[in-house]
Design a protein around this motif. Structure first.
Motif, PDB file in Angstrom:
ATOM      1  N   VAL A 160       0.837  -1.205   0.000  1.00  0.00           N
ATOM      2  CA  VAL A 160       0.000   0.000   0.000  1.00  0.00           C
ATOM      3  C   VAL A 160       0.869   1.252   0.000  1.00  0.00           C
ATOM      4  N   CYS A 161       2.022   1.172   0.658  1.00  0.00           N
ATOM      5  CA  CYS A 161       2.927   2.326   0.691  1.00  0.00           C
ATOM      6  C   CYS A 161       3.355   2.759  -0.705  1.00  0.00           C
ATOM      7  N   GLN A 162       3.329   1.822  -1.642  1.00  0.00           N
ATOM      8  CA  GLN A 162       3.695   2.159  -3.021  1.00  0.00           C
ATOM      9  C   GLN A 162       2.676   3.118  -3.648  1.00  0.00           C
ATOM     10  N   THR A 163       1.471   3.156  -3.083  1.00  0.00           N
ATOM     11  CA  THR A 163       0.392   3.907  -3.727  1.00  0.00           C
ATOM     12  C   THR A 163       0.061   5.218  -3.042  1.00  0.00           C
ATOM     13  N   ILE A 164       0.652   5.506  -1.878  1.00  0.00           N
ATOM     14  CA  ILE A 164       0.221   6.686  -1.130  1.00  0.00           C
ATOM     15  C   ILE A 164       1.083   7.909  -1.389  1.00  0.00           C
ATOM     16  N   GLY A 165       2.080   7.796  -2.241  1.00  0.00           N
ATOM     17  CA  GLY A 165       2.916   8.954  -2.527  1.00  0.00           C
ATOM     18  C   GLY A 165       3.990   8.634  -3.539  1.00  0.00           C
ATOM     19  N   THR A 166       4.837   9.596  -3.774  1.00  0.00           N
ATOM     20  CA  THR A 166       5.949   9.395  -4.694  1.00  0.00           C
ATOM     21  C   THR A 166       7.139   8.823  -3.937  1.00  0.00           C
ATOM     22  N   ALA A 167       8.020   8.137  -4.647  1.00  0.00           N
ATOM     23  CA  ALA A 167       9.176   7.512  -4.015  1.00  0.00           C
ATOM     24  C   ALA A 167      10.262   7.292  -5.048  1.00  0.00           C
ATOM     25  N   SER A 168      11.494   7.247  -4.567  1.00  0.00           N
ATOM     26  CA  SER A 168      12.617   6.958  -5.451  1.00  0.00           C
ATOM     27  C   SER A 168      12.628   5.480  -5.799  1.00  0.00           C
ATOM     28  N   GLN A 169      13.433   5.136  -6.802  1.00  0.00           N
ATOM     29  CA  GLN A 169      13.546   3.733  -7.190  1.00  0.00           C
ATOM     30  C   GLN A 169      14.085   2.896  -6.034  1.00  0.00           C
ATOM     31  N   ARG A 170      15.024   3.478  -5.280  1.00  0.00           N
ATOM     32  CA  ARG A 170      15.599   2.752  -4.143  1.00  0.00           C
ATOM     33  C   ARG A 170      14.532   2.455  -3.089  1.00  0.00           C
ATOM     34  N   VAL A 171      13.689   3.438  -2.802  1.00  0.00           N
ATOM     35  CA  VAL A 171      12.645   3.246  -1.805  1.00  0.00           C
ATOM     36  C   VAL A 171      11.641   2.204  -2.286  1.00  0.00           C
ATOM     37  N   ARG A 172      11.252   2.282  -3.553  1.00  0.00           N
ATOM     38  CA  ARG A 172      10.285   1.311  -4.071  1.00  0.00           C
ATOM     39  C   ARG A 172      10.851  -0.101  -4.014  1.00  0.00           C
ATOM     40  N   ALA A 173      12.120  -0.247  -4.360  1.00  0.00           N
ATOM     41  CA  ALA A 173      12.741  -1.575  -4.278  1.00  0.00           C
ATOM     42  C   ALA A 173      12.751  -2.073  -2.836  1.00  0.00           C
ATOM     43  N   SER A 174      13.010  -1.152  -1.898  1.00  0.00           N
ATOM     44  CA  SER A 174      13.030  -1.538  -0.485  1.00  0.00           C
ATOM     45  C   SER A 174      11.649  -1.935   0.004  1.00  0.00           C
ATOM     46  N   LEU A 175      10.607  -1.257  -0.486  1.00  0.00           N
ATOM     47  CA  LEU A 175       9.240  -1.617  -0.112  1.00  0.00           C
ATOM     48  C   LEU A 175       8.866  -2.992  -0.654  1.00  0.00           C
ATOM     49  N   TYR A 176       9.279  -3.275  -1.891  1.00  0.00           N
ATOM     50  CA  TYR A 176       9.024  -4.607  -2.445  1.00  0.00           C
ATOM     51  C   TYR A 176       9.790  -5.669  -1.650  1.00  0.00           C
ATOM     52  N   ALA A 177      11.012  -5.339  -1.244  1.00  0.00           N
ATOM     53  CA  ALA A 177      11.793  -6.289  -0.445  1.00  0.00           C
ATOM     54  C   ALA A 177      11.123  -6.539   0.899  1.00  0.00           C
ATOM     55  N   ALA A 178      10.580  -5.471   1.514  1.00  0.00           N
ATOM     56  CA  ALA A 178       9.879  -5.634   2.793  1.00  0.00           C
ATOM     57  C   ALA A 178       8.638  -6.507   2.620  1.00  0.00           C
ATOM     58  N   ALA A 179       7.883  -6.246   1.550  1.00  0.00           N
ATOM     59  CA  ALA A 179       6.690  -7.053   1.292  1.00  0.00           C
ATOM     60  C   ALA A 179       7.075  -8.515   1.068  1.00  0.00           C
ATOM     61  N   ALA A 180       8.157  -8.745   0.322  1.00  0.00           N
ATOM     62  CA  ALA A 180       8.628 -10.113   0.093  1.00  0.00           C
ATOM     63  C   ALA A 180       9.061 -10.772   1.395  1.00  0.00           C
ATOM     64  N   SER A 181       9.698  -9.985   2.273  1.00  0.00           N
ATOM     65  CA  SER A 181      10.134 -10.520   3.571  1.00  0.00           C
ATOM     66  C   SER A 181       8.946 -10.968   4.399  1.00  0.00           C
ATOM     67  N   PHE A 182       7.907 -10.126   4.455  1.00  0.00           N
ATOM     68  CA  PHE A 182       6.706 -10.503   5.204  1.00  0.00           C
ATOM     69  C   PHE A 182       6.053 -11.746   4.600  1.00  0.00           C
ATOM     70  N   ARG A 183       5.961 -11.784   3.261  1.00  0.00           N
ATOM     71  CA  ARG A 183       5.353 -12.954   2.614  1.00  0.00           C
ATOM     72  C   ARG A 183       6.155 -14.224   2.908  1.00  0.00           C
ATOM     73  N   SER A 184       7.483 -14.090   2.907  1.00  0.00           N
ATOM     74  CA  SER A 184       8.293 -15.272   3.186  1.00  0.00           C
ATOM     75  C   SER A 184       8.113 -15.724   4.633  1.00  0.00           C
ATOM     76  N   SER A 185       7.847 -14.773   5.537  1.00  0.00           N
ATOM     77  CA  SER A 185       7.560 -15.159   6.928  1.00  0.00           C
ATOM     78  C   SER A 185       6.203 -15.853   7.022  1.00  0.00           C
ATOM     79  N   ALA A 186       5.223 -15.360   6.260  1.00  0.00           N
ATOM     80  CA  ALA A 186       3.927 -16.039   6.211  1.00  0.00           C
ATOM     81  C   ALA A 186       4.104 -17.449   5.658  1.00  0.00           C
TER      82      ALA A 186
END
Length: 419
Positions: A160-186
């Protein structure tokens, strides 16, 4: 109807060290994150939950408590109400996630502000802190559906953080990595709970998110988990193929710690395939790689929180048990328990159950029963993998020492635990 005390909630609060006031504050804060309006609980509200005067919290409070605890309301002893037309609608977790994320990251600007908010690495750091909470819950409890659900919800929140504002490529990659981390924990919680269909679904989503992130460490984690999942499902060829993907990533050549984990898990896969020589070689290589790994490297939390020499012994205990080499398995079990860090509660229960089986298979009936009785009551009754191990232990005990005083003692013990 007389109130029935909620012993499950009281036990969880005692385990976590929460007073009624502290838990009320924590739930109020979480409700505020989820809905945008702080909760109105006080210590008397929590006492009403514990006493059973309130048999189930309101939906917002219930969702907040599940997020905090990593457990479902049912697991915390609440009785879920059947909804009628006059009752409140159930909380939609995805609506909550969107509301919570907007509230947490929108700052002073209202949701309808004309200028989009800039999402930065500080926001990513907030999400990563919640990942640390998931890791801690997993090591305490493991395999619980509540942890799986919480991790999946937080993956959605990171997206959801990807949709609430603008972000650099680095931040977007980090958000995807965080989402992947949570999914891997699930995914891992589902594997640990023997819910392999759910684990496979989490795996597919985690793999897609990891590719979007470009983060090799999280790619390693997901493929390594996949190898473990297939091994537990009795599919060693697929387990080896998945683990080979993890071991083939470039970071295993750059960091011996990743190489060591890949080798140790591959040794367990070799054991599932019955290859005794490969098991011995892979564990030797895993230890050599660990010896080369420097302590000054910056490594992800999920790795440093669990992987060490004790984990290698844990995998060796599992591997040599699969091979029927019970004496070697027992030796690794003792070493693992001696080296486990205090926060590895789930691992201690699994190791203790496996060690008891290794002792039993060598005819050490009294020691085996004593060891098995050392498994915590929570893990014995509440962790699917541990419960299954102890059930197998009980069956083998009846075969090896039928009618013995030790078998009677174990039977009485399991009745008390309701295993």
């Amino acid at each position: 109807m007389d109130a029935v005390p909620n012993h499950a909630l009281a036990a969880w609060m005692k385990e976590q060290g929460y007073s009624s006031r502290e838990l009320a504050d924590r739930v109020n804060h979480a409700v505020g994150e989820l809905t945008g309006k702080p909760g109105g609980l006080d210590d008397s509200s929590i006492r009403a939950w514990r006493s059973g005067r309130v048999r189930c919290p309101k939906s917002a409070q219930r969702a907040a408590l599940e997020l905090i605890s990593g457990r479902t309301a049912l697991a915390l002893g609440f009785v879920l109400r059947t909804r009628t037309k006059d009752q409140e609608p159930p909380v939609d977790r995805r609506t909550f996630i969107a509301a919570a994320t907007t509230a947490a990251f929108s700052g002073a600007a209202p949701p309808t502000a004309a200028v989009p908010r800039r999402v930065g690495m500080a926001d990513v750091a907030l999400i990563q802190q919640r990942f640390a909470d998931i890791i801690a819950s997993d090591h305490r409890h493991g395999g619980q559906r509540g942890i799986e659900q919480q991790a999946a919800a937080l993956a959605d929140e990171a997206l959801v953080c990807q949709t609430i504002g603008t972000a650099s490529q680095r931040v977007r990659a980090s958000l995807y990595a965080a989402a992947a981390s949570f999914r891997s924990s699930a995914m891992w919680a589902a594997i640990d709970g023997r819910r392999f269909g759910d684990a496979s679904n989490h795996m597919r989503e985690a793999q897609s998110l990891a590719e979007l992130s470009g983060d090799p460490a999280i790619k390693f984690r997901i493929w390594s988990h996949a190898g473990t999942m297939y091994r537990h499902m009795g599919r060693p060829a697929e387990a080896a193929a998945a683990n080979d993907v993890a071991r083939g990533l470039g970071l295993t050549r750059r960091d011996p710690m990743f190489a060591s984990l890949g080798l140790a898990r591959h040794a367990a896969i070799h054991a599932a395939a019955g290859d005794r020589g490969a098991v011995r070689r892979s564990f030797g290589q895993a230890r050599e790689a660990m010896d080369r790994a420097g302590s000054g490297e910056v490594r992800p939390l999920w790795l440093t929180a669990f992987y060490d020499a004790a984990e290698v012994d844990s995998l060796a205990l599992s591997a040599y048990s699969m091979l029927g080499d019970w004496a070697t398995a027992e030796a690794h079990g003792h070493r693992c328990l001696a080296g486990l860090r205090p926060h590895m509660v789930r691992s201690k229960a699994i190791t203790t159950a496996r060690l008891a089986r290794a002792q039993l298979e060598q005819g050490e009936v009294e020691s085996a029963v004593t060891t098995a009785m050392g498994v915590s009551a929570d893990a014995a009754a509440g962790h699917p993998r541990v419960s299954a191990m102890l059930a197998t232990f009980g069956s083998r005990l009846q075969q090896i020492a039928p009618g013995s005083s030790h078998a009677d003692a174990w039977r009485s013990h399991t009745v008390r635990l309701k295993v």
